[in-house]
Design a protein around this motif. Structure first.
Motif: not given
Length: 360
Positions: A166, A237, A302-303, A305-310
């Motif tokens: 996470s 990423w 995915k959590s 990846m999403d946190a890094c994207y944000k």
């Protein structure tokens, strides 16, 4: 009679051409340049691109234009290549521009930025999407002429001593990671470290860092990271396609004869294609060996990846607000990237996904 006359005349023409070509070559200057690489000689892919380039320039000029390649640290430190070229300490360099993120974050667009373009998309942007104009205007302020000269393709996410389940698992993690990605990971509590390639293994071995990204299976195996960290994460990423660049001191570039300029540009283009082809050819078998020898292959959740994207979007916004050059580059870059993503999702993306599921 007419045939003999024709052969005689064309024979004279051929003979004249045979004399003219060496005469032209002899009229060109003899040059000996030094090229400082940021990479160790042990990496025949990324360091090797500079040798591919230098060998082609020599061959195309009949040995009159010689470029001697020096590994990182041999003539200047790995992270001093940009300054060395700018100040004409050396005529040329081969490096990853995001190493100089601290001087200006705009440098990162010449290599890779988080959730950015892949190798094909970057080449399209640079060659036909206006990227060359934007980047060369920027590099011109540093007295440097830049050319794409190699790409690693999408990189791996690196080697970790513990599992990352996470975003919370990134907190306080000391990670060897370059430039822009470090700022993104900092927002999630990680502690980025910028360390030259040759120093990454001992840093992991001694526990100075908890994780390290480098490039991908072929190079990572050569550097032995699997011996000191077992979890191998993907994707990187922050580097969907890391471009490496040839730097030439702008004054030295302007002084070159036009023929030499054309040869340099062609040789850099050859090395650019060759590096990516080498990685694509060598990575599959290297990945199989790493897994067979105990590497634990893991996708970033995915959590995460999403946190890094944000976090990446936040860094883009913050940096754009304080740096007009960065903002201008980011707007052009991101528009081209979004159009490329749309196109690739239609034909090639679907083809790739289908073929990958068939193999699995």
């Amino acid at each position: 009679m007419e045939r003999r006359s024709f052969l005689k005349k064309t024979g004279v023409g051929i003979a004249a051409g045979a004399v003219a070509a060496p005469a032209i070559a002899q009229s060109m200057p003899t040059l000996n340049w030094r090229l400082a690489s940021s990479f160790p000689k042990s990496l025949d892919t990324i360091y090797g691109a500079a040798e591919v380039f230098a060998n082609r320039v020599s061959a195309a000029t009949g040995g009159k234009f010689q470029i001697r390649v020096f590994a990182g640290g041999e003539i200047v430190p790995a992270f001093s290549v940009m300054d060395a070229v700018k100040d004409a300490t050396v005529e040329a360099g081969h490096t990853a521009s995001y190493y100089f993120f601290g001087k200006d974050p705009t440098f990162a667009f010449d290599t890779a930025v988080p959730f950015g373009m892949n190798a094909r998309e970057f080449n399209a942007w640079f060659m036909h999407g206006g990227g060359d104009k934007l980047l060369r205007e920027f590099f011109g302020t540093y007295n440097i002429m830049n050319f794409p000269m190699g790409n690693t393709g999408a990189q791996m996410g690196g080697w970790f001593r513990k599992e990352i389940k996470s975003p919370a698992d990134l907190k306080d993690l000391k990670v060897r990671v370059g430039g822009f990605a470090g700022k993104v990971l900092s927002k999630l509590g990680a502690v980025p470290q910028q360390i030259p390639g040759g120093d990454v293994y001992p840093s992991l071995e001694k526990g100075t860092i908890d994780a390290a990204e480098w490039i991908g299976p072929y190079d990572d195996e050569k550097l032995g990271f699997q011996k000191v960290a077992q979890y191998y994460y993907y994707p990187g990423w922050w580097e969907g396609g890391a471009n490496l660049s040839l730097y030439i001191n702008h004054d030295k570039w302007k002084a070159l004869p036009d023929e030499y300029k054309a040869i340099v540009e062609a040789a850099a283009a050859e090395a650019n294609v060759d590096m990516l082809a080498k990685y694509d050819a060598k990575n599959p078998d290297a990945l199989k060996r790493l897994v067979a020898n105990g590497a634990k292959l893991r996708p970033f959740p995915k959590s995460v990846m999403d946190a890094c994207y944000k976090a990446a979007l936040e860094v883009y916004a913050e940096t754009s607000a304080s740096n007009a050059t960065f903002k201008n580059m980011y707007e052009a870059y991101s528009k081209f990237r979004d159009d490329q993503n749309l196109w690739h999702s239609v034909a090639e993306g679907n083809f790739d996904r289908y073929m990958q599921t068939r193999k699995r």
